[in-house]
Scaffold this active site. Sequence first.
Site, short mmCIF file in Angstrom:
data_model
loop_
_atom_site.label_atom_id
_atom_site.label_comp_id
_atom_site.label_asym_id
_atom_site.label_seq_id
_atom_site.Cartn_x
_atom_site.Cartn_y
_atom_site.Cartn_z
N SER A 54 0.82 -1.22 0.00
CA SER A 54 0.00 0.00 0.00
C SER A 54 0.85 1.26 0.00
O SER A 54 0.34 2.36 -0.26
CB SER A 54 -0.93 0.01 1.22
OG SER A 54 -0.19 0.02 2.42
N HIS A 55 2.16 1.13 0.29
CA HIS A 55 3.04 2.29 0.29
C HIS A 55 4.25 2.09 -0.62
O HIS A 55 5.22 2.83 -0.53
CB HIS A 55 3.51 2.60 1.71
CG HIS A 55 2.43 3.19 2.55
ND1 HIS A 55 1.50 2.41 3.20
CD2 HIS A 55 2.12 4.48 2.83
CE1 HIS A 55 0.66 3.20 3.85
NE2 HIS A 55 1.00 4.44 3.65
N ARG A 59 1.93 3.62 -4.82
CA ARG A 59 1.79 5.04 -4.51
C ARG A 59 2.37 5.97 -5.60
O ARG A 59 2.16 7.18 -5.54
CB ARG A 59 2.51 5.35 -3.19
CG ARG A 59 1.82 4.79 -1.96
CD ARG A 59 0.60 5.60 -1.61
NE ARG A 59 -0.13 5.01 -0.49
CZ ARG A 59 -1.24 5.52 0.02
NH1 ARG A 59 -1.73 6.63 -0.50
NH2 ARG A 59 -1.85 4.93 1.02
N HIS A 127 2.46 13.88 2.66
CA HIS A 127 2.55 12.41 2.57
C HIS A 127 3.83 11.82 3.18
O HIS A 127 4.85 11.69 2.52
CB HIS A 127 2.44 11.96 1.12
CG HIS A 127 2.29 10.45 1.01
ND1 HIS A 127 1.26 9.77 1.60
CD2 HIS A 127 3.05 9.52 0.40
CE1 HIS A 127 1.38 8.48 1.35
NE2 HIS A 127 2.47 8.29 0.63
N PHE A 128 3.71 11.43 4.42
CA PHE A 128 4.85 10.84 5.12
C PHE A 128 5.08 9.37 4.77
O PHE A 128 6.09 8.80 5.11
CB PHE A 128 4.64 10.97 6.64
CG PHE A 128 5.91 10.92 7.42
CD1 PHE A 128 6.95 11.77 7.13
CD2 PHE A 128 6.06 10.02 8.45
CE1 PHE A 128 8.14 11.73 7.85
CE2 PHE A 128 7.23 9.97 9.19
CZ PHE A 128 8.27 10.82 8.89
N LEU A 131 5.61 4.41 7.98
CA LEU A 131 6.42 4.95 9.08
C LEU A 131 7.57 4.05 9.48
O LEU A 131 8.58 4.52 9.99
CB LEU A 131 5.53 5.20 10.31
CG LEU A 131 4.43 6.24 10.16
CD1 LEU A 131 3.68 6.40 11.48
CD2 LEU A 131 5.01 7.57 9.74
N THR A 167 -6.95 7.92 10.33
CA THR A 167 -6.34 6.62 10.62
C THR A 167 -5.17 6.78 11.59
O THR A 167 -4.75 5.82 12.22
CB THR A 167 -5.83 5.94 9.33
OG1 THR A 167 -4.93 6.82 8.66
CG2 THR A 167 -6.98 5.60 8.40
N ASP A 185 4.23 -0.92 12.95
CA ASP A 185 3.70 0.19 12.15
C ASP A 185 2.24 -0.12 11.89
O ASP A 185 1.92 -1.12 11.25
CB ASP A 185 4.47 0.31 10.83
CG ASP A 185 4.05 1.52 10.01
OD1 ASP A 185 3.07 2.19 10.38
OD2 ASP A 185 4.70 1.80 8.98
N HIS A 193 -6.01 2.92 4.99
CA HIS A 193 -6.68 3.48 3.82
C HIS A 193 -6.07 2.94 2.53
O HIS A 193 -6.79 2.64 1.56
CB HIS A 193 -6.56 5.01 3.86
CG HIS A 193 -7.44 5.71 2.89
ND1 HIS A 193 -7.00 6.15 1.67
CD2 HIS A 193 -8.77 6.05 2.95
CE1 HIS A 193 -8.00 6.73 1.01
NE2 HIS A 193 -9.07 6.69 1.77
N GLY A 194 -4.76 2.79 2.50
CA GLY A 194 -4.10 2.26 1.31
C GLY A 194 -4.52 0.84 0.99
O GLY A 194 -4.62 0.46 -0.19
N ASP A 195 -4.79 0.03 2.00
CA ASP A 195 -5.23 -1.34 1.76
C ASP A 195 -6.65 -1.38 1.21
O ASP A 195 -7.00 -2.30 0.46
CB ASP A 195 -5.13 -2.15 3.05
CG ASP A 195 -3.69 -2.43 3.45
OD1 ASP A 195 -2.86 -2.64 2.54
OD2 ASP A 195 -3.38 -2.41 4.65
#
Length: 229
Positions: A54-55, A59, A127-128, A131, A167, A185, A193-195
């Site tokens: 998801s990251h 992305r 957009h970090f 983590l 989230t 994490d 949200h990405g999933d």
Amino acid sequence: MPLSHTASGDVQHVPFDDLRGTLARIFERHGTSAEVAAVLAHNCASAERDGAHSHGVFRIPGYLSTLASGWVDGRAVPRVEDVAPGYLAVDAGNGFAQPAYRAAYSALVAKARANGVALLAIRNSHHFAALWPDVEPLADDGLVALALVNSMACVVPSGGTTALFGTNPIAFAAPRAGHEPLVFDLATSAIAHGDVQIAAREGRLLPDGHGVDRHGQPTNDPRAILDGG
């Protein structure tokens, strides 16, 4: 090695350095500086390698759209501020957060070693990402690390029907003698949200209890969750 999927659905292994180099070239071609491209490429490739899809490469279109629209400055130079003995602040200059973090990393480690604790606050950024790539190196350096990020309202409280919370991802890492660091994490919601976005792209339904539609009704359809749910 990170995985990639061909048009036929076959899985291929891509060497990490190859993926990282390709992503860096993509970022530069779409308007980032070489320094920013290197940081973003390493972050995305690391997420892809370790299964945080998801990251990862997923992305990239989002990164490029924010660059194309001018919403994010891909050439921003972070400004590190030494605020107090145990406190650093970084103005990301309307750029991505990852380069801002990297710009302050060495000073953050030095302050933590000198004072026993140190805080880094990043502002004016975008957009970090995941983590864990940011706390794990601190644990490798022998420190205990905690990272917190705010987020948009997209989480419905238990028993509610309208999004109220973010989230609000949290990550922490701690070194272990003779072993790899302990690293967590997580999102503070039932699912990241990405999933949900990945499930929608793949046409998969989600388990019960993971989302509601725009009317506040429970749904397993990730597209309904993303469409105002």
